[in-house]
Design a protein around this motif. Sequence first.
Motif, PDB file in Angstrom:
ATOM      1  N   ALA A 290      30.175 -64.097 -41.351  1.00  0.00           N
ATOM      2  CA  ALA A 290      30.091 -65.472 -41.843  1.00  0.00           C
ATOM      3  C   ALA A 290      28.875 -65.654 -42.752  1.00  0.00           C
ATOM      4  N   LEU A 291      27.781 -64.994 -42.398  1.00  0.00           N
ATOM      5  CA  LEU A 291      26.577 -65.075 -43.223  1.00  0.00           C
ATOM      6  C   LEU A 291      26.804 -64.451 -44.590  1.00  0.00           C
ATOM      7  N   HIS A 292      27.449 -63.292 -44.614  1.00  0.00           N
ATOM      8  CA  HIS A 292      27.752 -62.644 -45.897  1.00  0.00           C
ATOM      9  C   HIS A 292      28.638 -63.544 -46.753  1.00  0.00           C
ATOM     10  N   LEU A 293      29.594 -64.210 -46.120  1.00  0.00           N
ATOM     11  CA  LEU A 293      30.478 -65.094 -46.860  1.00  0.00           C
ATOM     12  C   LEU A 293      29.713 -66.282 -47.431  1.00  0.00           C
ATOM     13  N   ALA A 294      28.769 -66.827 -46.649  1.00  0.00           N
ATOM     14  CA  ALA A 294      27.964 -67.948 -47.131  1.00  0.00           C
ATOM     15  C   ALA A 294      27.104 -67.537 -48.318  1.00  0.00           C
ATOM     16  N   VAL A 295      26.547 -66.324 -48.248  1.00  0.00           N
ATOM     17  CA  VAL A 295      25.744 -65.804 -49.363  1.00  0.00           C
ATOM     18  C   VAL A 295      26.598 -65.666 -50.611  1.00  0.00           C
ATOM     19  N   LEU A 296      27.792 -65.153 -50.431  1.00  0.00           N
ATOM     20  CA  LEU A 296      28.711 -64.987 -51.556  1.00  0.00           C
ATOM     21  C   LEU A 296      29.000 -66.322 -52.218  1.00  0.00           C
ATOM     22  N   ARG A 297      29.311 -67.339 -51.413  1.00  0.00           N
ATOM     23  CA  ARG A 297      29.635 -68.659 -51.969  1.00  0.00           C
ATOM     24  C   ARG A 297      28.444 -69.255 -52.715  1.00  0.00           C
ATOM     25  N   GLU A 298      27.236 -69.064 -52.150  1.00  0.00           N
ATOM     26  CA  GLU A 298      26.042 -69.586 -52.808  1.00  0.00           C
ATOM     27  C   GLU A 298      25.818 -68.891 -54.146  1.00  0.00           C
ATOM     28  N   GLN A 299      26.003 -67.598 -54.177  1.00  0.00           N
ATOM     29  CA  GLN A 299      25.835 -66.865 -55.428  1.00  0.00           C
ATOM     30  C   GLN A 299      26.887 -67.268 -56.450  1.00  0.00           C
ATOM     31  N   MET A 300      28.089 -67.515 -55.963  1.00  0.00           N
ATOM     32  CA  MET A 300      29.159 -67.920 -56.877  1.00  0.00           C
ATOM     33  C   MET A 300      28.842 -69.268 -57.530  1.00  0.00           C
ATOM     34  N   ARG A 301      28.267 -70.204 -56.726  1.00  0.00           N
ATOM     35  CA  ARG A 301      27.945 -71.536 -57.272  1.00  0.00           C
ATOM     36  C   ARG A 301      26.869 -71.459 -58.351  1.00  0.00           C
ATOM     37  N   GLY A 302      25.920 -70.507 -58.153  1.00  0.00           N
ATOM     38  CA  GLY A 302      24.820 -70.424 -59.103  1.00  0.00           C
ATOM     39  C   GLY A 302      25.014 -69.374 -60.178  1.00  0.00           C
TER      40      GLY A 302
ATOM     41  N   MET B 168      25.909 -62.152 -30.642  1.00  0.00           N
ATOM     42  CA  MET B 168      26.088 -63.341 -31.486  1.00  0.00           C
ATOM     43  C   MET B 168      25.692 -63.037 -32.924  1.00  0.00           C
ATOM     44  N   ARG B 169      24.588 -62.320 -33.089  1.00  0.00           N
ATOM     45  CA  ARG B 169      24.144 -61.995 -34.455  1.00  0.00           C
ATOM     46  C   ARG B 169      25.199 -61.179 -35.182  1.00  0.00           C
ATOM     47  N   ARG B 170      25.761 -60.189 -34.483  1.00  0.00           N
ATOM     48  CA  ARG B 170      26.805 -59.391 -35.121  1.00  0.00           C
ATOM     49  C   ARG B 170      28.026 -60.242 -35.437  1.00  0.00           C
ATOM     50  N   ARG B 171      28.357 -61.141 -34.525  1.00  0.00           N
ATOM     51  CA  ARG B 171      29.524 -62.019 -34.704  1.00  0.00           C
ATOM     52  C   ARG B 171      29.363 -62.890 -35.951  1.00  0.00           C
ATOM     53  N   TYR B 172      28.141 -63.350 -36.173  1.00  0.00           N
ATOM     54  CA  TYR B 172      27.901 -64.256 -37.289  1.00  0.00           C
ATOM     55  C   TYR B 172      27.607 -63.528 -38.595  1.00  0.00           C
ATOM     56  N   ASP B 173      27.509 -62.206 -38.546  1.00  0.00           N
ATOM     57  CA  ASP B 173      27.123 -61.444 -39.729  1.00  0.00           C
ATOM     58  C   ASP B 173      28.118 -61.633 -40.879  1.00  0.00           C
TER      59      ASP B 173
ATOM     60  N   ILE C 278      33.664 -49.681 -48.005  1.00  0.00           N
ATOM     61  CA  ILE C 278      33.591 -50.363 -46.713  1.00  0.00           C
ATOM     62  C   ILE C 278      33.581 -51.866 -46.961  1.00  0.00           C
ATOM     63  N   ASP C 279      34.607 -52.538 -46.472  1.00  0.00           N
ATOM     64  CA  ASP C 279      34.785 -53.975 -46.646  1.00  0.00           C
ATOM     65  C   ASP C 279      34.094 -54.691 -45.491  1.00  0.00           C
ATOM     66  N   ARG C 280      32.928 -55.297 -45.765  1.00  0.00           N
ATOM     67  CA  ARG C 280      32.155 -55.945 -44.707  1.00  0.00           C
ATOM     68  C   ARG C 280      32.854 -57.161 -44.130  1.00  0.00           C
ATOM     69  N   PHE C 281      33.559 -57.907 -44.973  1.00  0.00           N
ATOM     70  CA  PHE C 281      34.151 -59.164 -44.507  1.00  0.00           C
ATOM     71  C   PHE C 281      35.336 -58.929 -43.583  1.00  0.00           C
ATOM     72  N   ASN C 282      36.192 -57.986 -43.923  1.00  0.00           N
ATOM     73  CA  ASN C 282      37.401 -57.734 -43.133  1.00  0.00           C
ATOM     74  C   ASN C 282      37.281 -56.519 -42.218  1.00  0.00           C
ATOM     75  N   ARG C 283      36.077 -55.906 -42.192  1.00  0.00           N
ATOM     76  CA  ARG C 283      35.837 -54.717 -41.354  1.00  0.00           C
ATOM     77  C   ARG C 283      36.925 -53.668 -41.599  1.00  0.00           C
ATOM     78  N   ARG C 284      37.173 -53.398 -42.886  1.00  0.00           N
ATOM     79  CA  ARG C 284      38.170 -52.400 -43.277  1.00  0.00           C
ATOM     80  C   ARG C 284      37.480 -51.252 -43.997  1.00  0.00           C
ATOM     81  N   VAL C 285      38.147 -50.098 -43.986  1.00  0.00           N
ATOM     82  CA  VAL C 285      37.663 -48.927 -44.717  1.00  0.00           C
ATOM     83  C   VAL C 285      38.764 -48.472 -45.664  1.00  0.00           C
ATOM     84  N   LEU C 286      38.398 -48.274 -46.930  1.00  0.00           N
ATOM     85  CA  LEU C 286      39.331 -47.758 -47.928  1.00  0.00           C
ATOM     86  C   LEU C 286      38.782 -46.444 -48.467  1.00  0.00           C
ATOM     87  N   PHE C 287      39.667 -45.478 -48.631  1.00  0.00           N
ATOM     88  CA  PHE C 287      39.280 -44.193 -49.206  1.00  0.00           C
ATOM     89  C   PHE C 287      40.296 -43.816 -50.270  1.00  0.00           C
TER      90      PHE C 287
END
Length: 281
Positions: free
Chosen positions: A148-160, A141-146, A183-192
Amino acid sequence: MADVTGNKDHRDPKENGMERRHGQVLLVEDDHAALMSLRRVLESAGYHVTAVADGETACQHLDEVGGGVYDVVLTDLRMNNVNGLDVLRAARRLPDPPEVVLLTGYGTLGTAIEALRAGVYDYLLKPCKPNELLCAIEGAMRRRYDAALHLAVLREQMRGAEFEDERFIIEQVRYLRVGELLIDRFNRRVLFRSRVIQVTPTEYDLLHCLAEARGQVLTFREIVQRAYLDAHAISDDEAHQLLKTHIHNLRHKIDPAYIINVRGVGYRLIDPRTLRHRLER
């Protein structure tokens, strides 16, 4: 406390200081007694459980409901016709896929490696105590929500951050960068080198784990524990064997100079351009 396939009553997880949880779990088990026992343990811990009695039904159900519905799939490995590995692959193919925990009484190293390659979160052996099972589910569950948590942090930082560079904030929260590897944390993608690299879920987790270490050496066992979390009961040699094929494949997908093998110890991820620059000075 009895194991989850036994007949004794299970204690309320609150008695062990465990908080009640919320989350959607798809339970797949073809033994009726075990199915009911597992369901009681999960529901007593606060999870919402959908129980199905075979792998074929589970795969059809996952195809019908799609991604984003279940947080975790808990499935037996050995079932008739459609087994737990088939359920695992069906789950991980979905967009916004659930994490998967396999439960089996017939574990082998070969099966464990196959499951890890397919993106399993954890692999538990029967008999499994309720607390051990719930720890695995909670970790999944923690990994599943990880994300979403990063996205919430991003939105909070954007507001402030009205006067800050929006692009910089996104990159800081969303990406891990090592040289030309992104390494794209949100989409679990790797770019090189600005190109998307096709990696398996396990390969993504390994790169993410090594990138978070910021160039530090991680032992074989540490990498397995961090990438697969609850794989704690594993020796250094077993961990090395689990990692070898994945590391070999990753080196062929990116520049092999990025992944350093510290002989007999572990691996580290570096920017080889930085290393070359230091040697030239």
